[in-house]
Every structure is written in structure tokens, then in C-alpha cells.
Design a protein around this motif. Structure first.
Motif: not given
Length: 409
Positions: A155-156, A199-209, A1-4, A144-151
Motif C-alpha cells: 500500500e505504501t 516481483e517480491r511484493l507480487g506487484l508484477l509476475p516473475s519471469t521463468t522459463e 504495523i501494530i499501530i496501523l 500474521e505479522r508477515e502478512i500485515l507487513l507485506e500489505r
């Protein structure tokens, strides 16, 4: 992450390119080298004098440096990043000297930024003092590290995960028909895991009741901390490519072959010269007719006296590769009103010859050396080109055959 992150910072903060070089007042010096020819007069032609072997050696020297900036990383894991790093500089450089200097400058700046960040982190730890929680980084830096890793994970692996979800049902049914319920159940479980990752990465909405008792789609707002992201990264690295590869193989075999050829093309350009020699000898050993179909050089008197056969190098040459690619681009005659049957036969013969030429071009390209693979710009991406030619001709021949069957009936 730091290298990117550092590479993106360096790229954005890089100084503007220097003005075009002025014509030298004295003739350039001549340097004898097997990989580089610096006697080119035109400034725009300097890239043509740089061989692929030299560029590959630069990539191999950059990869360990990038790996040293990330704990636990290896030079093989950073080879693709090193290729992009070198390609960017190669395309933007104005001369060979600028190319070499920019690589060294960027690497030095990258090391400097990384060391500076390490010092800042150590300084923050010392200011916080204490033990245990006091030695942990600040919340802002950690977030900030968490946001970079999640991004980076989005992307990957984002497009691959979405492909798995989209084609999972069809792949499960095909697997059940070919391999039974057991493997189909395993693939279905992998598809469920892919949906959870999305769902964890926010690519899809999670389903709730919802309030009315029906399922409602809502975006996942739960924050993933660094341990969870690290665990998720390990799962994605080890599973996503394997799952997607299996689904592509079941759902779209043509796409699977196309992607495999693209990876093979990149591996051949980065491979050792011995790989090309091994492929050449294997092709000649398993298809000896190649030597009889292609013209061979006449043996020298010394070879005749020693009863040695001439080397089969004329089978796989740059000229042969060019001729075969020209045959794959041959135009197909369009049926005319008064000569429809004759033109259909000629078109079918042309398509069959294009398929034969594409297969021969693939074999020739694999047997060429790295220098020969990069000798002509038309060779770039030729493996995918040959694959498309074969698919288009086979589809057209199949349609023609079905039409002939209908006419006969």
C-alpha cells in the motif's frame, strides 16, 4: 504495523456517533482564549472556531504517543499518521468537547489494545517454555505479522514502484543525453532493483522459463519471512522516493513541481510561525518592488518623529490573497466572428495577467501566517491551483503564438 492494525480495529469497533445535541437551556459560557472560540451558537459552526494552530498542537501531542507504541519509531516519523488520526476525529466529532474526548478515548483504547497484545505474546512465550526456539512466537502469529507487513509495503510503495518501472526506459535515455552513460547506467540499475521489489511484493509476475524454452510469466509463490521483509522495508524506505523523484523530474517536470508544491503546502501548515516571518522578510528583501507595488499604511506620528517606516504587513494580507485568487479565476474572452483579432489580443492579455496574479498569490501565501493560511476555505490547495493556472495559460499562449506564426508564413 501494530499501530496501523490497532487503529483500524478501533475505527471499525468505534461506537456509533451520539445523537444531535439538544439546544441548551442556558446561554453558553464564554471562554477567553487565543486559539479557541467556544461562544459559537450553531452546533455546525464549532469547527470554524478551532484554529489551525490548535489542531497542529494536537497533532504534535498525538505523534509521540503513537511513536511510543512502536520500538525505534520517532514522533517525526508518525506525524503523518497523527494528522490522519486527528483529521478523522475532527470531521466526525459533533462538538469541541466530543472532539477532545474522542481523541483521549481513542488514544487510551489504543494503548490498552497494545498492552493487551504484549501480554498475550508474553503469555504465549511462557506457555511454550524452553529456550531458543521455544521462546519464539507461534507460526500463526508470525505469519500474521508477515502478512500485515507485506500489505503495508504494497500500500505504501506499490504505486511508486510501478511508476518507476513504467517510465524507467525514457528516464534512462534522457539521463544519458544530459548526464552521460555513467549516470544512465546507475539509474538503469535502480530500475532493475525496483522491478525485483515489485516481483517480491507480487506487484508484477516473475519471469521463468516454460516447457517450450520460452519465457513464461508466473506469480511468485515463494514466501518472504520476517527478516527478509524487514530488510526489504529498509531498502524501500531509503530508495523508492529518491528514485521516483529523479524519474519524475526527468520525465514529467510539471508533475514534479506539482508534487513539490503539495508537500510544501503541508509543511507550511505544520511549520512554526517563525518560518512564515522568515519567508516574509526574505521575499521583501529580494524583491523590494513588492513594497512599492502594494499600498502601505500611513506612519503614525510617533513613527514619523522616530523616522521609522511603517511595517510592510499590508503587502501580504488575507485581502490581498483573495484579490489575487479572484484574478486567477478571471474568465477568458471567447473570440467572436467579426472581432476575432481584437478578442485574441484581449484573451492573451487576460492570460498574462492571470499568470502574474498566480505568481503573486504564491508569494503571498508563503508569507502568510498559519492562522491567515486557514482564514478562508478558498486558500486550501491554492498552491496547486496557481500552478495549474500558470500551466494552462502558458500552453494556450504557446498555441496562440504558433498559430500566429503559421498565419504570418
Amino acid at each position: 504495523i501494530i499501530i496501523l492494525y490497532l487503529i483500524s480495529c478501533i475505527t471499525m469497533s468505534a461506537p456509533p456517533p451520539p445523537p444531535p445535541p439538544q439546544p441548551p437551556s442556558h446561554p453558553p459560557s464564554t471562554t477567553t482564549s487565543t486559539n479557541i472560540n467556544t461562544t459559537t451558537n450553531a452546533p455546525d459552526d464549532w469547527r470554524k472556531s478551532i484554529t489551525q494552530t490548535y489542531r497542529t498542537s494536537e497533532v504534535r501531542s498525538i505523534a509521540p504517543i503513537l511513536a511510543s507504541l512502536e520500538p525505534g519509531a520517532t514522533s517525526d516519523s508518525k506525524k503523518m499518521l497523527a494528522m490522519k488520526f486527528e483529521e478523522t476525529i475532527f470531521q466526525s466529532a459533533k462538538s469541541f468537547d466530543d472532539y477532545k474526548k474522542t481523541i483521549q478515548k481513542r488514544l487510551t483504547k489504543l494503548k490498552k489494545h497494545y498492552a493487551k497484545m504484549q501480554q498475550q505474546q508474553q503469555h504465549q512465550h511462557q506457555q511454550q517454555g524452553g529456550g531458543g526456539a521455544g521462546n519464539a512466537p507461534s507460526d500463526d502469529l508470525l505469519r500474521e505479522r508477515e502478512i500485515l507487513l507485506e500489505r503495508e509495503l504494497k500500500e505504501t510503495y506499490g504505486s511508486q514502484i510501478l511508476y518507476i518501472i513504467e517510465h524507467a526506459d525514457l528516464a534512462v535515455e534522457l539521463t544519458r543525453e544530459k548526464s552521460g552513460d555513467g549516470r544512465a547506467a546507475n539509474l538503469k540499475q535502480h530500475a532493475v532493483n525496483a522491478k525485483n521489489w515489485a516481483e517480491r511484493l507480487g506487484l508484477l509476475p516473475s519471469t521463468t522459463e516454460g516447457e517450450d524454452g520460452h519465457a513464461a510469466a508466473t506469480a511468485m509463490t515463494r514466501r518472504m519471512d520476517m527478516p527478509l521483509l524487514t530488510k526489504l522495508k529498509g531498502q524501500l524506505e531509503s530508495r523508492v522516493e529518491v528514485i521516483r523523484s529523479h524519474i519524475v523530474k526527468m520525465v514529467d517536470p510539471d508533475l514534479f513541481l506539482e508534487e513539490t508544491l503539495r508537500k510544501l503546502d503541508e509543511e507550511l501548515l505544520l511549520s512554526h510561525p517563525s518560518v512564515s516571518r522568515m519567508l516574509r522578510s526574505s521575499l521583501l528583501r529580494y524583491d523590494p518592488d513588492l513594497c512599492r507595488r502594494q499600498p502601505r499604511p500611513q506612519p503614525s506620528p510617533q513613527q514619523q518623529s522616530q523616522r521609522q517606516s511603517p511595517p510592510p504587513s499590508s503587502v501580504f494580507t488575507v485581502d490581498q490573497m483573495k484579490k489575487q485568487l479572484e484574478r486567477t479565476n478571471a474568465p477568458v474572452p471567447i473570440p467572436r466572428r467579426n472581432h476575432r483579432d481584437d478578442d485574441r489580443i484581449r484573451a492573451a492579455v487576460v492570460r498574462i495577467d492571470k499568470v502574474r496574479a498566480a505568481v503573486q498569490a504564491l508569494a503571498t501565501y508563503m508569507a502568510l501566517g498559519v492562522e491567515e493560511k486557514t482564514a478562508d476555505s478558498s486558500f486550501r490547495g491554492c498552491m496547486n491551483h496557481c500552478h495549474k493556472v500558470v500551466m494552462e495559460c502558458c500552453d494556450a499562449l504557446e498555441e496562440e503564438y504558433e498559430e500566429l506564426v503559421r498565419e504570418a508564413e
